[in-house]
Motif scaffolding. Structure first.
Motif, PDB file in Angstrom:
ATOM      1  N   THR A  24     -48.565   9.101 -19.429  1.00 27.18           N
ATOM      2  CA  THR A  24     -49.563  10.113 -19.065  1.00 27.18           C
ATOM      3  C   THR A  24     -49.644  11.258 -20.069  1.00 27.18           C
ATOM      4  O   THR A  24     -50.522  12.112 -19.974  1.00 27.18           O
ATOM      5  CB  THR A  24     -49.239  10.709 -17.685  1.00 27.18           C
ATOM      6  N   GLY A  25     -48.732  11.286 -21.022  1.00 26.31           N
ATOM      7  CA  GLY A  25     -48.723  12.362 -22.002  1.00 26.31           C
ATOM      8  C   GLY A  25     -48.172  13.670 -21.462  1.00 26.31           C
ATOM      9  O   GLY A  25     -48.374  14.737 -22.060  1.00 26.31           O
ATOM     10  N   ASN A  26     -47.475  13.604 -20.332  1.00 26.36           N
ATOM     11  CA  ASN A  26     -46.925  14.822 -19.723  1.00 26.36           C
ATOM     12  C   ASN A  26     -45.784  15.376 -20.574  1.00 26.36           C
ATOM     13  O   ASN A  26     -44.980  14.615 -21.131  1.00 26.36           O
ATOM     14  CB  ASN A  26     -46.417  14.511 -18.309  1.00 26.36           C
ATOM     15  N   ALA A  27     -45.690  16.700 -20.684  1.00 27.84           N
ATOM     16  CA  ALA A  27     -44.657  17.331 -21.508  1.00 27.84           C
ATOM     17  C   ALA A  27     -44.267  18.681 -20.905  1.00 27.84           C
ATOM     18  O   ALA A  27     -44.851  19.135 -19.914  1.00 27.84           O
ATOM     19  CB  ALA A  27     -45.170  17.521 -22.937  1.00 27.84           C
ATOM     20  N   ARG A  28     -43.252  19.311 -21.473  1.00 27.70           N
ATOM     21  CA  ARG A  28     -42.810  20.621 -21.006  1.00 27.70           C
ATOM     22  C   ARG A  28     -43.916  21.662 -21.205  1.00 27.70           C
ATOM     23  O   ARG A  28     -44.714  21.568 -22.138  1.00 27.70           O
ATOM     24  CB  ARG A  28     -41.542  21.051 -21.751  1.00 27.70           C
ATOM     25  N   ASN A  29     -43.881  22.660 -20.308  1.00 21.78           N
ATOM     26  CA  ASN A  29     -44.903  23.701 -20.377  1.00 21.78           C
ATOM     27  C   ASN A  29     -44.300  25.058 -19.994  1.00 21.78           C
ATOM     28  O   ASN A  29     -44.726  25.698 -19.045  1.00 21.78           O
ATOM     29  CB  ASN A  29     -46.073  23.357 -19.446  1.00 21.78           C
ATOM     30  N   PRO A  70     -30.793  35.450 -11.422  1.00 23.96           N
ATOM     31  CA  PRO A  70     -32.087  35.015 -11.969  1.00 23.96           C
ATOM     32  C   PRO A  70     -31.944  33.662 -12.665  1.00 23.96           C
ATOM     33  O   PRO A  70     -31.010  33.445 -13.444  1.00 23.96           O
ATOM     34  CB  PRO A  70     -32.442  36.121 -12.948  1.00 23.96           C
ATOM     35  N   ILE A  71     -32.858  32.751 -12.362  1.00 29.93           N
ATOM     36  CA  ILE A  71     -32.817  31.395 -12.914  1.00 29.93           C
ATOM     37  C   ILE A  71     -34.166  31.072 -13.544  1.00 29.93           C
ATOM     38  O   ILE A  71     -35.230  31.408 -13.008  1.00 29.93           O
ATOM     39  CB  ILE A  71     -32.518  30.361 -11.796  1.00 29.93           C
ATOM     40  N   GLU A  72     -34.130  30.409 -14.697  1.00 27.39           N
ATOM     41  CA  GLU A  72     -35.353  29.929 -15.330  1.00 27.39           C
ATOM     42  C   GLU A  72     -35.575  28.464 -14.962  1.00 27.39           C
ATOM     43  O   GLU A  72     -34.706  27.619 -15.206  1.00 27.39           O
ATOM     44  CB  GLU A  72     -35.251  30.077 -16.855  1.00 27.39           C
ATOM     45  N   ILE A  73     -36.730  28.182 -14.378  1.00 26.08           N
ATOM     46  CA  ILE A  73     -37.062  26.827 -13.931  1.00 26.08           C
ATOM     47  C   ILE A  73     -38.056  26.217 -14.920  1.00 26.08           C
ATOM     48  O   ILE A  73     -39.142  26.766 -15.137  1.00 26.08           O
ATOM     49  CB  ILE A  73     -37.695  26.842 -12.526  1.00 26.08           C
ATOM     50  N   PRO A  74     -37.731  25.090 -15.547  1.00 23.64           N
ATOM     51  CA  PRO A  74     -38.676  24.469 -16.483  1.00 23.64           C
ATOM     52  C   PRO A  74     -39.912  23.936 -15.751  1.00 23.64           C
ATOM     53  O   PRO A  74     -39.820  23.511 -14.596  1.00 23.64           O
ATOM     54  CB  PRO A  74     -37.862  23.329 -17.108  1.00 23.64           C
ATOM     55  N   ARG A  75     -41.061  23.960 -16.456  1.00 26.03           N
ATOM     56  CA  ARG A  75     -42.311  23.454 -15.888  1.00 26.03           C
ATOM     57  C   ARG A  75     -42.864  22.335 -16.775  1.00 26.03           C
ATOM     58  O   ARG A  75     -42.548  22.265 -17.960  1.00 26.03           O
ATOM     59  CB  ARG A  75     -43.347  24.572 -15.794  1.00 26.03           C
ATOM     60  N   ASP A  76     -43.688  21.492 -16.175  1.00 28.11           N
ATOM     61  CA  ASP A  76     -44.385  20.478 -16.969  1.00 28.11           C
ATOM     62  C   ASP A  76     -45.896  20.722 -16.876  1.00 28.11           C
ATOM     63  O   ASP A  76     -46.380  21.447 -16.005  1.00 28.11           O
ATOM     64  CB  ASP A  76     -44.024  19.067 -16.492  1.00 28.11           C
ATOM     65  N   ARG A  77     -46.635  20.140 -17.812  1.00 22.15           N
ATOM     66  CA  ARG A  77     -48.069  20.382 -17.879  1.00 22.15           C
ATOM     67  C   ARG A  77     -48.815  19.924 -16.636  1.00 22.15           C
ATOM     68  O   ARG A  77     -49.787  20.540 -16.217  1.00 22.15           O
ATOM     69  CB  ARG A  77     -48.654  19.681 -19.118  1.00 22.15           C
ATOM     70  N   HIS A  78     -48.387  18.814 -16.058  1.00 21.38           N
ATOM     71  CA  HIS A  78     -49.094  18.244 -14.906  1.00 21.38           C
ATOM     72  C   HIS A  78     -48.650  18.875 -13.579  1.00 21.38           C
ATOM     73  O   HIS A  78     -49.224  18.539 -12.534  1.00 21.38           O
ATOM     74  CB  HIS A  78     -48.876  16.734 -14.848  1.00 21.38           C
ATOM     75  N   GLY A  79     -47.634  19.734 -13.611  1.00 22.27           N
ATOM     76  CA  GLY A  79     -47.151  20.356 -12.379  1.00 22.27           C
ATOM     77  C   GLY A  79     -46.531  19.374 -11.402  1.00 22.27           C
ATOM     78  O   GLY A  79     -46.516  19.605 -10.184  1.00 22.27           O
ATOM     79  N   ALA A  80     -46.022  18.269 -11.945  1.00 21.20           N
ATOM     80  CA  ALA A  80     -45.473  17.217 -11.077  1.00 21.20           C
ATOM     81  C   ALA A  80     -43.949  17.298 -10.940  1.00 21.20           C
ATOM     82  O   ALA A  80     -43.355  16.557 -10.151  1.00 21.20           O
ATOM     83  CB  ALA A  80     -45.849  15.841 -11.634  1.00 21.20           C
TER      84      ALA A  80
END
Length: 409
Positions: free
Chosen positions: A65-70, A85-95
């Motif tokens: 799907t071409g999904n990657a970090r965002n 405080p915690i940093e939560i990684p995100r992906d482009r598709h929000g999945a």
């Protein structure tokens, strides 16, 4: 993703503790443990993201799907260590759905249990706030505490409606009076408890009912509920003179013997006696309830009337008035009499409940009272690990005396 359980190398521990000088360096607000927790959690979240996408950070995109970090989002977690405080990684598709820290979670697993534990011990919302802030440096709003404790109500409803055993040889009933706000006014309400002894001799709380007043109509509702939840028979119901209960239970369970608590009757009698005479009056009352038969007991009661009626007439009058609810006691041998002689089994429960309510002037609602009692009773019942005293001998007698009513195995 498999993680091997290996001990940390001593060299790594030495490096981590290279600058350690005082306890605050390890467990303080900015101590090593908090820093390590943050680093490990964020590293684990990055590993979860790599698993989700199928490629590591800065590596070529390999999923179809071409999904990657965002980027990342910020979240503050509350726990034993205070705020983190915690940093939560995100992906482009929000999945991406983190497993370690699910979406919308703002408290470590177990933190809610701490709130419930403090609440169950009778602490008010303000006291819980102060305790958590003092112990963990965490500010918790009253709304959060209410949200956590209110979530228990579904569990309470399921517990109150759960199926019960078909037979409880003994059921004790008693109540505790508590102030509750109702329709803008504070009223004294009664919380009624039914404690059953099952065939294994184990104590089991059957339910909690809150009422403005007691009476035959209320008790008929309680007893009918027990019947609807599966209780087909009760051999003996031990009560503390609860108004209307004998009539109610005889309507639903006509074969059940209703036994008045002897200890309560004796205590009530001694309220009329001066301190100097208490020992003598108590000894004469003991001759009544320790009689071998009901006939002998009535003879002892007549002797008591002859001796004490001129100075203490209310005592014998009370015994005469309650006599039909006293004499079932004499139908049973000593091993069963020991068990039904007193409602102490449930009185000890009430004593524990009074401890958790003593710091509260009143409860805002019936639901708040029910919530606290349920949590407190859940703690109390964890200590019920052994059958009640003399149960084997009592069960043997029950088996003989009520052979046709005992379940077939």
């Amino acid at each position: 993703m498999t993680v091997e359980n290996k001990a940390l190398p001593p060299e790594l521990i030495d490096r981590l503790l290279a600058n350690y000088k005082k306890p605050e360096d390890l467990i303080g607000e900015d101590g090593l443990l908090k820093q390590l927790t943050k680093a490990l959690v964020e590293r684990a979240l990055q590993a979860e993201m790599a698993e989700h996408l199928g490629h590591g950070k800065h590596e070529p995109v390999e999923n179809a799907t071409g999904n990657a970090r965002n980027g990342k989002s910020q979240k503050t977690l509350k726990g034993d260590f205070g705020k983190l405080p915690i940093e939560i990684p995100r992906d482009r598709h929000g999945a991406f759905e983190p497993q370690l820290i699910p979406k919308h979670q703002t408290r470590w697993t177990g933190f809610d249990d701490k709130i419930l534990s403090l609440y169950a011990r009778g602490m008010t919302v303000r006291e819980i706030q102060a305790h958590l802030e003092e112990m963990y440096g965490t500010e918790v709003s009253p709304t959060l505490i209410s949200t956590v404790t209110d979530a228990v109500m579904e569990e309470v409803k399921a517990w109150q409606a759960r199926p019960l055993d078909a037979l409880y040889p003994i059921v004790y009933l008693d109540c505790i009076h508590v102030k509750v706000r109702d329709a803008g006014a504070v009223r004294v309400k009664a919380a009624y408890l039914a404690l059953g002894i099952n065939l294994a001799g184990e104590k089991e709380l059957l339910g909690i009912w809150i009422a403005q007043t007691e009476g035959a109509k209320f008790w008929l509702q309680v007893v009918t509920e027990l019947k609807n939840r599966g209780v087909q028979d009760i051999f003996i119901a031990c009560v503390d003179g609860l108004k209307g209960f004998p009539e109610a239970i005889e309507t639903v369970y006509p074969k059940t013997a209703v036994q008045l608590c002897i200890v309560h009757l004796v205590r009530h009698s001694l309220n009329y006696v001066s301190w100097k005479q208490r020992h003598q009056v108590a000894a004469d009352l003991k001759r009544i309830y320790q009689s071998a038969t009901a006939e002998e007991a009535e003879a002892r009661l007549a002797e008591f009337e002859t001796k004490w009626n001129s100075s203490h007439p209310p005592i014998a009058q009370s015994w005469r008035r309650n006599w039909p609810r006293i004499i079932p006691f004499f139908d049973y041998p000593p091993e069963i009499r020991k068990v039904i002689y007193t409602t102490n089994a449930i009185e000890s429960v009430n004593m524990s409940l009074r401890k958790v309510t003593k710091n509260r002037g009143s409860f805002p609602s019936d639901e708040a009272l029910l919530k606290l009692f349920y949590l407190a009773l859940r703690n109390i019942s964890q200590k019920w690990t052994m059958p009640i005293r003399d149960w084997k001998a009592a069960l043997n007698r029950f088996t003989i005396q009520f052979e046709e009513r005992m379940p077939q195995r």
